[in-house]
Design a protein around this motif. Structure first.
Motif, PDB file in Angstrom:
ATOM      1  N   GLY A 248      57.707  36.528  53.732  1.00 16.50           N
ATOM      2  CA  GLY A 248      57.825  35.176  54.271  1.00 16.50           C
ATOM      3  C   GLY A 248      57.181  34.181  53.334  1.00 16.50           C
ATOM      4  N   ALA A 249      57.413  32.908  53.594  1.00 21.03           N
ATOM      5  CA  ALA A 249      56.889  31.845  52.734  1.00 21.03           C
ATOM      6  C   ALA A 249      55.370  31.758  52.828  1.00 21.03           C
ATOM      7  CB  ALA A 249      57.521  30.512  53.118  1.00 21.03           C
ATOM      8  N   HIS A 250      54.715  31.748  51.690  1.00 25.64           N
ATOM      9  CA  HIS A 250      53.269  31.577  51.636  1.00 25.64           C
ATOM     10  C   HIS A 250      52.829  31.368  50.185  1.00 25.64           C
ATOM     11  CE1 HIS A 250      53.429  35.817  50.436  1.00 25.64           C
ATOM     12  NE2 HIS A 250      52.192  35.684  49.983  1.00 25.64           N
ATOM     13  N   LEU A 251      51.601  30.921  50.013  1.00 26.79           N
ATOM     14  CA  LEU A 251      50.979  30.839  48.689  1.00 26.79           C
ATOM     15  C   LEU A 251      49.970  31.967  48.561  1.00 26.79           C
ATOM     16  CD1 LEU A 251      50.339  29.324  45.991  1.00 26.79           C
ATOM     17  CD2 LEU A 251      48.481  28.200  47.256  1.00 26.79           C
ATOM     18  N   ASP A 252      50.040  32.675  47.450  1.00 30.66           N
ATOM     19  CA  ASP A 252      49.014  33.655  47.093  1.00 30.66           C
ATOM     20  C   ASP A 252      48.202  33.036  45.958  1.00 30.66           C
ATOM     21  OD1 ASP A 252      47.475  35.785  46.270  1.00 30.66           O
ATOM     22  OD2 ASP A 252      49.135  37.213  46.114  1.00 30.66           O
ATOM     23  N   TRP A 253      46.950  32.662  46.272  1.00 27.42           N
ATOM     24  CA  TRP A 253      46.062  32.023  45.294  1.00 27.42           C
ATOM     25  C   TRP A 253      45.072  33.069  44.802  1.00 27.42           C
ATOM     26  CZ3 TRP A 253      41.348  28.593  46.823  1.00 27.42           C
ATOM     27  CH2 TRP A 253      40.710  28.119  45.671  1.00 27.42           C
ATOM     28  N   ARG A 254      45.070  33.281  43.481  1.00 26.46           N
ATOM     29  CA  ARG A 254      44.172  34.257  42.882  1.00 26.46           C
ATOM     30  C   ARG A 254      43.310  33.606  41.811  1.00 26.46           C
ATOM     31  NH1 ARG A 254      47.383  40.009  42.687  1.00 26.46           N
ATOM     32  NH2 ARG A 254      48.451  39.755  44.696  1.00 26.46           N
ATOM     33  N   MET A 255      42.164  34.254  41.509  1.00 20.94           N
ATOM     34  CA  MET A 255      41.298  33.747  40.452  1.00 20.94           C
ATOM     35  C   MET A 255      40.749  34.902  39.618  1.00 20.94           C
ATOM     36  SD  MET A 255      39.164  30.508  41.902  1.00 20.94           S
ATOM     37  CE  MET A 255      38.561  30.276  40.221  1.00 20.94           C
ATOM     38  N   ASN A 256      40.531  34.596  38.357  1.00 20.91           N
ATOM     39  CA  ASN A 256      40.000  35.585  37.419  1.00 20.91           C
ATOM     40  C   ASN A 256      38.897  34.984  36.570  1.00 20.91           C
ATOM     41  OD1 ASN A 256      42.463  37.119  38.091  1.00 20.91           O
ATOM     42  ND2 ASN A 256      41.995  38.293  36.243  1.00 20.91           N
ATOM     43  N   TRP A 257      37.998  35.854  36.109  1.00 25.09           N
ATOM     44  CA  TRP A 257      37.171  35.577  34.935  1.00 25.09           C
ATOM     45  C   TRP A 257      37.633  36.597  33.896  1.00 25.09           C
ATOM     46  CZ3 TRP A 257      32.990  38.413  32.499  1.00 25.09           C
ATOM     47  CH2 TRP A 257      32.384  37.704  31.464  1.00 25.09           C
ATOM     48  N   PHE A 258      38.464  36.145  32.954  1.00 29.09           N
ATOM     49  CA  PHE A 258      39.165  37.033  32.027  1.00 29.09           C
ATOM     50  C   PHE A 258      39.907  38.105  32.832  1.00 29.09           C
ATOM     51  CE2 PHE A 258      35.656  35.241  29.416  1.00 29.09           C
ATOM     52  CZ  PHE A 258      36.439  34.559  28.499  1.00 29.09           C
ATOM     53  N   ASP A 259      39.561  39.383  32.658  1.00 31.49           N
ATOM     54  CA  ASP A 259      40.283  40.431  33.381  1.00 31.49           C
ATOM     55  C   ASP A 259      39.608  40.824  34.693  1.00 31.49           C
ATOM     56  OD1 ASP A 259      38.082  41.536  32.158  1.00 31.49           O
ATOM     57  OD2 ASP A 259      39.097  43.343  31.462  1.00 31.49           O
ATOM     58  N   ARG A 260      38.518  40.165  35.034  1.00 29.68           N
ATOM     59  CA  ARG A 260      37.840  40.457  36.299  1.00 29.68           C
ATOM     60  C   ARG A 260      38.387  39.557  37.395  1.00 29.68           C
ATOM     61  NH1 ARG A 260      31.358  41.339  35.032  1.00 29.68           N
ATOM     62  NH2 ARG A 260      31.597  42.973  33.440  1.00 29.68           N
ATOM     63  N   ARG A 261      38.839  40.172  38.474  1.00 27.53           N
ATOM     64  CA  ARG A 261      39.431  39.426  39.583  1.00 27.53           C
ATOM     65  C   ARG A 261      38.345  39.023  40.573  1.00 27.53           C
ATOM     66  NH1 ARG A 261      45.044  40.452  39.530  1.00 27.53           N
ATOM     67  NH2 ARG A 261      45.674  42.160  38.147  1.00 27.53           N
ATOM     68  N   VAL A 262      38.263  37.728  40.869  1.00 19.14           N
ATOM     69  CA  VAL A 262      37.219  37.219  41.759  1.00 19.14           C
ATOM     70  C   VAL A 262      37.852  36.591  42.989  1.00 19.14           C
ATOM     71  CG1 VAL A 262      35.606  36.893  39.858  1.00 19.14           C
ATOM     72  CG2 VAL A 262      37.097  35.006  40.529  1.00 19.14           C
TER      73      VAL A 262
END
Length: 274
Positions: A248-262
């Motif tokens: 379904g419709a949604h936003l997936d917001w992700r964040m990284n510090w280089f290759d580390r996912r925060v």
């Protein structure tokens, strides 16, 4: 002309004063998934986190990330031009993660073909390259905002079971909203990647916030910025969609510090109305 006795005594006292030792000051607590900011004093030193060099801004500010499964101990080592070294071990708090079951996905999106796997690898390489950027900008400092307001349907770190099969954890925040809902920049940044249709993430946009900190916005129906463009916090950059592997419709917001996912939610206040 001879100096007075008072001037001689004052000069001696100043010479005898000890030089202030270098310091590392951290903002916030080290916990799995955290983006940790801090200050190195004086700011002309060098810093490593777990053996990895960390960029220091002119005012001494720095940032590093702790990923979902970070070890219980991380080590900071600072060194200044005069040879002074400071080693600091941090205890990293662990987190408990949810289990999220998602059914009804097309089988090809859960178990891709060999041809699709080749495409996935190419697209993953593009994302990795964008996340290697290490600009001196410090857009990551200051207050952050949500890229849109809506119902949170998926959280960082949750173990996902897709169509009954255990898969990789989820590394973003899912925010349900109708297709076409504007998505704004949560902080200042530079656009480093625009892709209209990636296999898993559909319409994909990456913003770099300096010092290796980046945001990713996935499943977009439209993107309103171009690679290399400088954007400001609150500026509309895209629209919510239902592209890629979604139900379904949604936003997936992700964040990284280089290759580390925060965890993006660690930087913003509670979602209004949650």
């Amino acid at each position: 002309m001879r100096r007075s006795a008072m001037a001689v005594m004052l000069a001696g006292l100043l010479t005898a004063l000890p030089v202030a030792a270098g310091e590392i000051t951290l903002d916030g607590e080290p916990v799995q998934g955290a983006l940790v900011t801090g200050t190195l004093t004086p700011g002309n030193g060098a810093l490593e986190v777990d053996g990895r060099p960390v960029q220091i801004a002119g005012d001494g500010r720095f940032v590093f990330g702790l990923d979902r499964d970070a070890d219980e101990r991380t080590e900071l080592v600072a060194e200044w031009p005069d040879g002074e070294r400071l080693r600091r071990a941090l205890d990293v708090a662990s987190r408990d993660y949810e289990i999220q079951r998602i059914d009804g996905l097309p089988p090809s999106k859960v178990t891709p073909s060999e041809e699709d796997l080749q495409r996935i690898r190419r697209e993953a390489a593009m994302v990795r390259e964008a996340r290697r950027r290490d600009d001196p900008r410090t857009d990551f400092t200051g207050e952050w905002r949500w890229p849109l307001h809506g119902t949170i349907t998926g959280v960082y770190g949750s173990q996902r079971i897709l169509n009954g099969e255990p898969r990789r954890p989820h590394y973003g925040i899912d925010i349900a909203a109708p297709s076409g809902t504007p998505v704004v920049a949560p902080a200042d940044g530079v656009v480093t990647l625009v892709h209209e249709d990636m296999f898993f993430s559909g319409g994909t946009l990456l913003l770099d916030h300096g010092h290796g900190v980046s945001s990713a916005f996935l499943h977009l129906s439209a993107i309103h910025v171009a690679e290399g463009e400088r954007v400001r916090q609150g500026e509309t950059i895209a629209e919510v969609g239902a592209t890629g592997r979604v139900t379904g419709a949604h936003l997936d917001w992700r964040m990284n510090w280089f290759d580390r996912r925060v965890d993006p939610s660690s930087l913003v206040p509670p979602m209004p109305g949650s």
